[in-house]
Scaffold this active site. Structure first.
Site, PDB file in Angstrom:
ATOM      1  N   LEU A  79       0.800  -1.225   0.000  1.00 47.40           N
ATOM      2  CA  LEU A  79       0.000   0.000   0.000  1.00 47.40           C
ATOM      3  C   LEU A  79       0.834   1.277   0.000  1.00 47.40           C
ATOM      4  CD1 LEU A  79      -2.851  -1.188   2.382  1.00 47.40           C
ATOM      5  CD2 LEU A  79      -2.809  -1.186  -0.120  1.00 47.40           C
ATOM      6  N   CYS A  80       2.138   1.150  -0.204  1.00 46.31           N
ATOM      7  CA  CYS A  80       3.003   2.325  -0.297  1.00 46.31           C
ATOM      8  C   CYS A  80       2.873   2.978  -1.666  1.00 46.31           C
ATOM      9  CB  CYS A  80       4.466   1.945  -0.090  1.00 46.31           C
ATOM     10  SG  CYS A  80       4.911   1.708   1.619  1.00 46.31           S
ATOM     11  N   HIS A  81       2.857   4.299  -1.665  1.00 47.42           N
ATOM     12  CA  HIS A  81       2.870   5.039  -2.920  1.00 47.42           C
ATOM     13  C   HIS A  81       4.282   5.039  -3.501  1.00 47.42           C
ATOM     14  CE1 HIS A  81      -0.686   6.753  -0.940  1.00 47.42           C
ATOM     15  NE2 HIS A  81      -1.116   7.031  -2.152  1.00 47.42           N
ATOM     16  N   GLU A 117      10.447   4.120   3.150  1.00 48.99           N
ATOM     17  CA  GLU A 117      11.665   4.046   2.340  1.00 48.99           C
ATOM     18  C   GLU A 117      12.907   3.973   3.226  1.00 48.99           C
ATOM     19  OE1 GLU A 117       8.488   5.030  -0.363  1.00 48.99           O
ATOM     20  OE2 GLU A 117       8.985   5.782   1.628  1.00 48.99           O
ATOM     21  N   ASP A 131      23.501 -11.850   4.369  1.00 48.56           N
ATOM     22  CA  ASP A 131      23.787 -12.683   3.206  1.00 48.56           C
ATOM     23  C   ASP A 131      25.285 -12.788   2.934  1.00 48.56           C
ATOM     24  OD1 ASP A 131      23.138 -14.179   0.775  1.00 48.56           O
ATOM     25  OD2 ASP A 131      23.747 -12.367  -0.280  1.00 48.56           O
TER      26      ASP A 131
END
Length: 160
Positions: A79-81, A117, A131
């Site tokens: 639901l992030c723009h 973000e 990783d």
């Protein structure tokens, strides 16, 4: 300022993307952090600047991954723009006890904030550290992914 309802649920309690049509474009900033507990074995590879691995320089690669993650936030969080980032900066600082602190700053001039973000950048960098170092140890712990600060927008400023 806290809301009395979730912004991503409509009146029928169905998920939706928040309507920002009538919001003003303003400068918005966010700073997030992640703590990664490495092991003494991994930190023994630290040369004062970075950790060199067969995959390349660990910190530098994690920084680039964090920036890339910030740019892909709207693809990862439903639901992030999608927003244009005007700045994204990720830093990695070794601490005591084989920990590193990842700090991610995101800035935009947009109708919605950049908290996700900044948080995604910190998370992406932390996962990349894992990783790249997992061959030496799987005992790496990613913790304290949190928002430190945000400015701009209707809800104003936040400082942890």
């Amino acid at each position: 300022m806290s809301s009395t309802k979730f912004t991503h649920l409509d009146d029928d309690l169905q998920p939706h993307m928040v309507d920002v049509t009538d919001k003003a474009v303003t400068r918005r900033t966010a700073i997030a952090q992640a703590i990664v507990k490495l092991t003494p074995e991994i930190m023994s590879q630290f040369d004062g600047q970075d950790i060199q691995s067969k995959k390349g320089p660990v910190f530098h690669t994690a920084i680039l991954a964090g920036i890339q993650a910030a740019k892909k936030t709207s693809e990862l969080i439903p639901l992030c723009h999608p927003i244009p980032l005007t700045k994204c900066h990720v830093s990695i600082r070794p601490n005591q006890d084989s920990e590193v602190t990842i700090t991610a700053t995101a800035i935009t001039d947009a109708k919605t904030g950049v908290e996700m973000e900044a948080l995604t950048a910190a998370s992406g960098a932390a996962l990349t550290l894992y990783d790249m170092c997992k061959a030496l140890s799987k005992a790496i712990v990613i913790s304290e992914i949190k928002l430190l600060e945000k400015t701009g927008g209707k809800s104003g400023e936040y400082h942890a």
